[in-house]
Scaffold this motif. Structure first.
Motif, mmCIF file in Angstrom:
data_model
loop_
_atom_site.group_PDB
_atom_site.id
_atom_site.type_symbol
_atom_site.label_atom_id
_atom_site.label_comp_id
_atom_site.label_asym_id
_atom_site.label_seq_id
_atom_site.Cartn_x
_atom_site.Cartn_y
_atom_site.Cartn_z
ATOM 1 N N ARG A 173 45.453 124.441 -79.643
ATOM 2 C CA ARG A 173 46.315 123.284 -79.810
ATOM 3 C C ARG A 173 45.553 122.040 -79.387
ATOM 4 O O ARG A 173 44.700 122.081 -78.485
ATOM 5 N N PHE A 174 45.856 120.949 -80.059
ATOM 6 C CA PHE A 174 45.198 119.671 -79.836
ATOM 7 C C PHE A 174 46.259 118.649 -79.445
ATOM 8 O O PHE A 174 47.314 118.558 -80.081
ATOM 9 N N ILE A 175 45.987 117.906 -78.396
ATOM 10 C CA ILE A 175 46.980 116.992 -77.826
ATOM 11 C C ILE A 175 46.275 115.692 -77.442
ATOM 12 O O ILE A 175 45.145 115.703 -76.936
ATOM 13 N N LYS A 176 46.950 114.579 -77.646
ATOM 14 C CA LYS A 176 46.414 113.306 -77.183
ATOM 15 C C LYS A 176 46.961 112.988 -75.797
ATOM 16 O O LYS A 176 48.173 112.994 -75.577
ATOM 17 N N ASN A 177 46.047 112.739 -74.858
ATOM 18 C CA ASN A 177 46.406 112.163 -73.569
ATOM 19 C C ASN A 177 46.655 110.678 -73.816
ATOM 20 O O ASN A 177 45.724 109.905 -74.005
ATOM 21 N N GLU A 178 47.921 110.288 -73.838
ATOM 22 C CA GLU A 178 48.274 108.923 -74.176
ATOM 23 C C GLU A 178 47.853 107.942 -73.090
ATOM 24 O O GLU A 178 47.675 106.744 -73.357
ATOM 25 N N GLY B 93 51.417 113.101 -64.293
ATOM 26 C CA GLY B 93 50.314 112.167 -64.096
ATOM 27 C C GLY B 93 49.837 111.489 -65.363
ATOM 28 O O GLY B 93 49.163 110.466 -65.295
ATOM 29 N N TYR B 94 50.161 112.040 -66.517
ATOM 30 C CA TYR B 94 49.785 111.355 -67.758
ATOM 31 C C TYR B 94 50.712 111.767 -68.895
ATOM 32 O O TYR B 94 51.345 112.821 -68.868
ATOM 33 N N ALA B 95 50.795 110.893 -69.882
ATOM 34 C CA ALA B 95 51.673 111.105 -71.031
ATOM 35 C C ALA B 95 50.927 111.857 -72.125
ATOM 36 O O ALA B 95 49.700 111.741 -72.259
ATOM 37 N N VAL B 96 51.659 112.629 -72.936
ATOM 38 C CA VAL B 96 51.057 113.374 -74.048
ATOM 39 C C VAL B 96 51.848 113.138 -75.328
ATOM 40 O O VAL B 96 53.080 113.067 -75.322
ATOM 41 N N ILE B 97 51.120 113.021 -76.444
ATOM 42 C CA ILE B 97 51.729 112.885 -77.766
ATOM 43 C C ILE B 97 50.830 113.627 -78.769
ATOM 44 O O ILE B 97 49.780 114.175 -78.414
ATOM 45 N N ASP B 98 51.268 113.650 -80.028
ATOM 46 C CA ASP B 98 50.433 114.103 -81.153
ATOM 47 C C ASP B 98 49.903 115.525 -80.989
ATOM 48 O O ASP B 98 48.697 115.767 -81.127
ATOM 49 N N GLN B 99 50.773 116.476 -80.757
ATOM 50 C CA GLN B 99 50.331 117.866 -80.632
ATOM 51 C C GLN B 99 50.261 118.536 -82.000
ATOM 52 O O GLN B 99 51.145 118.364 -82.835
ATOM 53 N N GLY C 140 36.652 123.296 -71.867
ATOM 54 C CA GLY C 140 35.737 122.345 -71.262
ATOM 55 C C GLY C 140 36.198 121.794 -69.935
ATOM 56 O O GLY C 140 35.640 120.814 -69.444
ATOM 57 N N GLY C 141 37.233 122.402 -69.339
ATOM 58 C CA GLY C 141 37.706 121.940 -68.037
ATOM 59 C C GLY C 141 38.601 120.727 -68.153
ATOM 60 O O GLY C 141 38.980 120.293 -69.242
ATOM 61 N N ALA C 142 38.924 120.151 -67.006
ATOM 62 C CA ALA C 142 39.897 119.056 -66.956
ATOM 63 C C ALA C 142 39.461 117.848 -67.766
ATOM 64 O O ALA C 142 40.287 117.107 -68.289
ATOM 65 N N GLU C 143 38.155 117.629 -67.886
ATOM 66 C CA GLU C 143 37.646 116.477 -68.633
ATOM 67 C C GLU C 143 37.107 116.888 -69.993
ATOM 68 O O GLU C 143 36.313 116.163 -70.596
ATOM 69 N N GLY C 144 37.546 118.021 -70.496
ATOM 70 C CA GLY C 144 37.016 118.532 -71.760
ATOM 71 C C GLY C 144 37.644 117.902 -72.984
ATOM 72 O O GLY C 144 38.400 118.547 -73.717
ATOM 73 N N TYR C 145 37.347 116.660 -73.253
ATOM 74 C CA TYR C 145 37.893 115.977 -74.418
ATOM 75 C C TYR C 145 36.988 116.203 -75.628
ATOM 76 O O TYR C 145 35.762 116.353 -75.496
ATOM 77 N N VAL C 146 37.604 116.238 -76.803
ATOM 78 C CA VAL C 146 36.841 116.452 -78.032
ATOM 79 C C VAL C 146 35.807 115.353 -78.209
ATOM 80 O O VAL C 146 34.674 115.592 -78.620
ATOM 81 N N THR C 147 36.185 114.132 -77.912
ATOM 82 C CA THR C 147 35.272 112.993 -77.946
ATOM 83 C C THR C 147 35.626 112.069 -76.795
ATOM 84 O O THR C 147 36.776 112.033 -76.341
ATOM 85 N N ASP C 148 34.671 111.318 -76.299
ATOM 86 C CA ASP C 148 34.904 110.401 -75.190
ATOM 87 C C ASP C 148 35.527 109.088 -75.637
ATOM 88 O O ASP C 148 35.785 108.212 -74.804
ATOM 89 N N GLN C 149 35.770 108.946 -76.923
ATOM 90 C CA GLN C 149 36.316 107.705 -77.446
ATOM 91 C C GLN C 149 37.809 107.862 -77.736
ATOM 92 O O GLN C 149 38.321 108.965 -77.884
ATOM 93 N N GLY C 150 38.503 106.736 -77.796
ATOM 94 C CA GLY C 150 39.932 106.755 -78.050
ATOM 95 C C GLY C 150 40.258 107.216 -79.455
ATOM 96 O O GLY C 150 39.854 106.567 -80.439
ATOM 97 N N ARG C 151 40.970 108.322 -79.554
ATOM 98 C CA ARG C 151 41.363 108.883 -80.849
ATOM 99 C C ARG C 151 42.772 109.457 -80.736
ATOM 100 O O ARG C 151 43.265 109.724 -79.634
ATOM 101 N N GLU C 152 43.434 109.726 -81.877
ATOM 102 C CA GLU C 152 44.771 110.302 -81.866
ATOM 103 C C GLU C 152 45.009 111.065 -83.167
ATOM 104 O O GLU C 152 44.099 111.219 -83.995
ATOM 105 N N GLY C 153 46.241 111.557 -83.352
ATOM 106 C CA GLY C 153 46.640 112.186 -84.602
ATOM 107 C C GLY C 153 45.789 113.345 -85.061
ATOM 108 O O GLY C 153 45.412 113.399 -86.244
ATOM 109 N N PRO C 154 45.439 114.332 -84.202
ATOM 110 C CA PRO C 154 44.561 115.418 -84.633
ATOM 111 C C PRO C 154 45.151 116.207 -85.797
ATOM 112 O O PRO C 154 46.344 116.523 -85.819
#
Length: 353
Positions: A240-245, A220-226, A267-281
């Motif tokens: 582990r930190f992953i970007k939902n692409e 259902g979604y792509a992942v990068i930047d683990q 934080g559950g299915a919507e538990g993102y570190v920030t609600d804004q677009g970010r990458e490269g953790p």
């Protein structure tokens, strides 16, 4: 039969005196210790080394912290690139600095991509299947860079490699993002058979790798930047930190049974570190407060170029990151990694400012 298991047989079949058997045992144990990886030095950690690239130059840059302050850094090499790729696309993005367990060897690995020579659509279909690698024994002097092809022909690209050392196998597990195409589509003209997935292979020398396998695929979604973060004081616990692409947000998961164990979303299915677009953790533990962890996220849309933003938490298993001050934080760091350094390493690196 292991080296230790032969001792009872030596005694039984030769009738040797037990003291002689003990001597043989001591010699075998000594040999085993010498051939095993040395333990990481317990030198005091006095600073941090950040390895990264910048938006208008796909090369390797570095910053050294000002003392043990994880939010204040000075550029090495007068603010110019420390390493520049001369192989493949002659671009190097998303660098990750890997340390051996005894701090005697270091590798900088990165994405073999110069986007000015292509475009993003072509980069995911016909991109490099290799990683670019440099080796050093002191973090200051680096050998000639080289390419290692880690993916098979069904892969469209290799992006954002990272690595972690596994003591049980004495190998490094390397991870990257790719999307895969059907085996009967060698030119990758059709639709990919996967979204972006995380792939993995292992190595002992960053020259020879095992065959690639899919490590993480999220329907259902792509992942990068683990990137992984070992949790201090717990042998098998990792974050582990992953970007939902697909929605461009970074999320965190926790495992208490190793990197190939079971992962739980914080934080559950919507538990993102920030609600804004970010990458490269980029995650690293604080040198002075062992309960504190830092997380840098690349705000890739910042002023059309991108820059890291620093966050931190004192409870990594629960997340709860807060934004840190950017008053002293450099403005041109993008997608990389951070490692702690000892006094001798710090002094040698500061001499390169």
């Amino acid at each position: 039969m292991t080296s230790l298991s032969i001792l009872p047989h030596i005694s039984r079949f030769t009738g040797m005196h037990l003291s002689f058997v003990a001597l043989i045992s001591s010699l075998i144990l000594s040999t085993s210790v010498l051939t095993a990886p040395l333990q990481k030095r317990d030198d005091p950690l006095v600073g941090y080394l950040a390895t990264h690239f910048i938006s208008n130059d796909e090369a390797i840059y570095q910053h050294i912290s000002n003392g043990n302050n994880p939010l204040s850094f000075s550029a090495l090499n007068g603010g110019n690139a420390v390493l520049r790729s001369t192989v493949g696309t002659e671009g190097a993005r998303d660098p990750y600095l890997v340390s051996s367990p005894d701090n005697s060897n270091y590798w900088t690995i990165g994405t073999d991509l110069q986007i000015g020579k292509t475009n993003w659509g072509e980069a995911v279909r016909h991109g490099s299947r290799s990683i670019v690698v440099w080796h050093s024994t002191d973090l200051v002097n680096w050998g000639t860079n080289y390419l290692v092809e880690v993916e098979d022909p069904t892969a469209g690209m290799v992006w954002a490699p990272s690595a972690i050392y596994d003591e049980s196998s004495q190998k490094y597990h390397v991870f990257w993002a790719s999307q895969l195409f059907a085996s009967d589509d060698p030119n990758h003209d059709g639709n990919p058979v996967t979204e972006h997935v995380i792939r993995t292979a292992s190595t002992t020398d960053f020259k020879t790798f095992t065959n690639p396998e899919t490590y993480l695929q999220t329907p259902g979604y792509a992942v990068i930047d683990q990137e992984f973060q070992k949790i201090d004081g717990e042998d098998n616990s990792f974050a582990r930190f992953i970007k939902n692409e697909t929605n461009s947000r970074v999320y965190q998961e926790i495992s208490t049974d190793g990197i190939f164990g079971t992962w739980t979303r914080i934080g559950g299915a919507e538990g993102y570190v920030t609600d804004q677009g970010r990458e490269g953790p980029a995650s690293f533990r604080d040198n002075q407060d062992s309960s504190k962890y830092h997380l840098w996220l690349d705000n890739y849309g910042y002023q059309g170029g991108g820059r890291y933003e620093p966050y931190s938490t004192s409870n990594i298993k629960q997340g709860g990151y807060t934004a840190d001050s950017m008053d002293l934080f450099p403005t041109n760091l993008r997608h990389g990694s951070v490692i702690p350094v000892t006094q001798s390493q710090y002094d040698a690196l500061r001499a390169k400012i």
